[in-house]
Design a protein around this motif. Structure first.
Motif, short mmCIF file in Angstrom:
data_model
loop_
_atom_site.label_atom_id
_atom_site.label_comp_id
_atom_site.label_asym_id
_atom_site.label_seq_id
_atom_site.Cartn_x
_atom_site.Cartn_y
_atom_site.Cartn_z
N ASN A 9 -23.72 -32.95 -8.53
CA ASN A 9 -24.17 -33.23 -9.89
C ASN A 9 -25.69 -33.38 -9.98
OD1 ASN A 9 -21.48 -33.26 -10.69
ND2 ASN A 9 -21.31 -35.46 -10.41
N MET A 10 -26.38 -32.80 -9.01
CA MET A 10 -27.84 -32.84 -9.01
C MET A 10 -28.38 -31.75 -8.10
SD MET A 10 -28.68 -36.09 -6.52
CE MET A 10 -30.41 -35.76 -6.43
N GLU A 11 -29.62 -31.40 -8.33
CA GLU A 11 -30.29 -30.43 -7.46
C GLU A 11 -31.24 -31.20 -6.56
OE1 GLU A 11 -33.05 -26.52 -8.00
OE2 GLU A 11 -31.46 -26.90 -9.45
N ILE A 12 -31.23 -30.87 -5.28
CA ILE A 12 -32.07 -31.54 -4.30
C ILE A 12 -33.45 -30.88 -4.32
CG2 ILE A 12 -32.36 -32.21 -1.88
CD1 ILE A 12 -29.89 -33.42 -3.12
N SER A 13 -34.46 -31.63 -4.74
CA SER A 13 -35.83 -31.10 -4.77
C SER A 13 -36.41 -31.08 -3.36
CB SER A 13 -36.71 -31.96 -5.68
OG SER A 13 -36.90 -33.24 -5.10
N ASP A 14 -37.46 -30.31 -3.17
CA ASP A 14 -38.12 -30.26 -1.86
C ASP A 14 -38.68 -31.63 -1.50
OD1 ASP A 14 -37.52 -27.59 -1.56
OD2 ASP A 14 -39.44 -26.88 -2.35
N TYR A 15 -39.21 -32.33 -2.49
CA TYR A 15 -39.76 -33.66 -2.24
C TYR A 15 -38.68 -34.63 -1.76
CZ TYR A 15 -41.99 -38.17 -2.88
OH TYR A 15 -42.47 -39.43 -2.67
N LEU A 16 -37.52 -34.63 -2.44
CA LEU A 16 -36.42 -35.50 -2.04
C LEU A 16 -35.93 -35.12 -0.64
CD1 LEU A 16 -34.47 -37.79 -2.71
CD2 LEU A 16 -33.02 -36.11 -3.87
N ARG A 17 -35.85 -33.84 -0.36
CA ARG A 17 -35.42 -33.36 0.96
C ARG A 17 -36.40 -33.85 2.04
NH1 ARG A 17 -31.68 -29.67 1.92
NH2 ARG A 17 -31.68 -28.98 -0.24
N ASP A 18 -37.71 -33.81 1.74
CA ASP A 18 -38.72 -34.29 2.69
C ASP A 18 -38.61 -35.80 2.90
OD1 ASP A 18 -39.65 -31.72 2.99
OD2 ASP A 18 -41.34 -31.99 1.60
N VAL A 19 -38.37 -36.54 1.83
CA VAL A 19 -38.23 -38.00 1.93
C VAL A 19 -37.02 -38.35 2.80
CG1 VAL A 19 -37.65 -40.09 0.62
CG2 VAL A 19 -39.41 -38.53 -0.23
N VAL A 20 -35.91 -37.67 2.58
CA VAL A 20 -34.70 -37.93 3.36
C VAL A 20 -34.94 -37.58 4.83
CG1 VAL A 20 -32.31 -37.21 3.73
CG2 VAL A 20 -33.12 -37.68 1.42
N LEU A 41 -25.80 -36.66 -1.62
CA LEU A 41 -26.44 -37.39 -2.70
C LEU A 41 -25.78 -36.99 -4.00
CD1 LEU A 41 -30.14 -36.81 -1.58
CD2 LEU A 41 -28.66 -38.73 -1.01
N ALA A 42 -25.45 -37.98 -4.82
CA ALA A 42 -24.74 -37.69 -6.06
C ALA A 42 -25.22 -38.61 -7.17
CB ALA A 42 -23.23 -37.85 -5.86
N ILE A 43 -25.09 -38.13 -8.39
CA ILE A 43 -25.37 -38.95 -9.56
C ILE A 43 -24.11 -38.97 -10.42
CG2 ILE A 43 -26.73 -39.19 -11.65
CD1 ILE A 43 -29.02 -37.79 -10.22
N GLU A 44 -23.60 -40.16 -10.67
CA GLU A 44 -22.44 -40.35 -11.54
C GLU A 44 -22.80 -41.40 -12.57
OE1 GLU A 44 -19.07 -41.35 -9.13
OE2 GLU A 44 -19.13 -39.45 -8.05
#
Length: 186
Positions: A9-20, A41-44
């Protein structure tokens, strides 16, 4: 360590991928390079959910956290995984050995191929129905190892194969806090 990041339910951005990736480096040092970490990772609604599953040498670590912020959820779930690792480090080092399972490579291939989820619709009477079907390989291990795995996963039961009889057994947590084992008689 192989890190797989999945978004629901979300798209993983490059920034979020780098943070993880940056935050998981601390945990990676504890595992061999062939270990696998899956981060979902999910958004509900307004909840941001982070779920981490690590498979290494036949050991499963799993944690899930939900907060109002994805970064807080990631931090919280990684702290939970670290606590699990510290809590069970002694038990795992005593009980699990590299040769604990026969043909580990075949097991890993089967797990990758067989894990599946099936969702079924409710019937017309709104009676409880099976909404998830999960397949996995029952690994050969001693009952003590199965208890450790059950605790690591946070489940109330664990299915495993008894190495002495090659039968599928179930270890479960009883209401009194102790454990029970179910052994089939065929």
């Amino acid at each position: 360590m192989k890190v797989n990041i999945i978004g629901k339910n979300m798209e993983i951005s490059d920034y979020l991928r780098d943070v993880v990736a940056k935050k998981t480096r601390k945990i990676e040092r504890y595992f061999k390079p062939d270990a696998e970490m899956q981060i979902k990772l999910a958004i509900e609604k307004s909840r941001h959910i982070a779920e981490v599953t690590i498979v290494a040498d036949g050991v499963f670590l799993r944690g899930e956290e939900a907060t109002g912020d994805m970064y807080s959820s990631i931090d919280a779930v990684l702290k939970k995984i670290e606590r699990q690792m510290r809590k069970y480090r002694t038990k795992l080092s005593k009980r699990l050995r590299e040769d604990a399972f026969r043909d580990q490579e075949a097991f890993n291939a089967e797990v990758d191929a067989e894990i599946a989820e099936v969702t079924e619709e409710e019937d017309e009477y709104n009676a409880p129905v099976i909404v998830r079907n999960k397949k996995f390989v029952a690994k050969p291990m001693e009952v003590e190892d199965a208890v450790v795995q059950m605790e690591l996963l946070g489940h109330s039961f664990f299915v495993y194969r008894n190495p002495g009889t090659s039968e599928v057994n179930v270890v479960y947590r009883r209401a009194d806090g102790n454990y029970g084992v179910i052994e089939p008689i065929i």
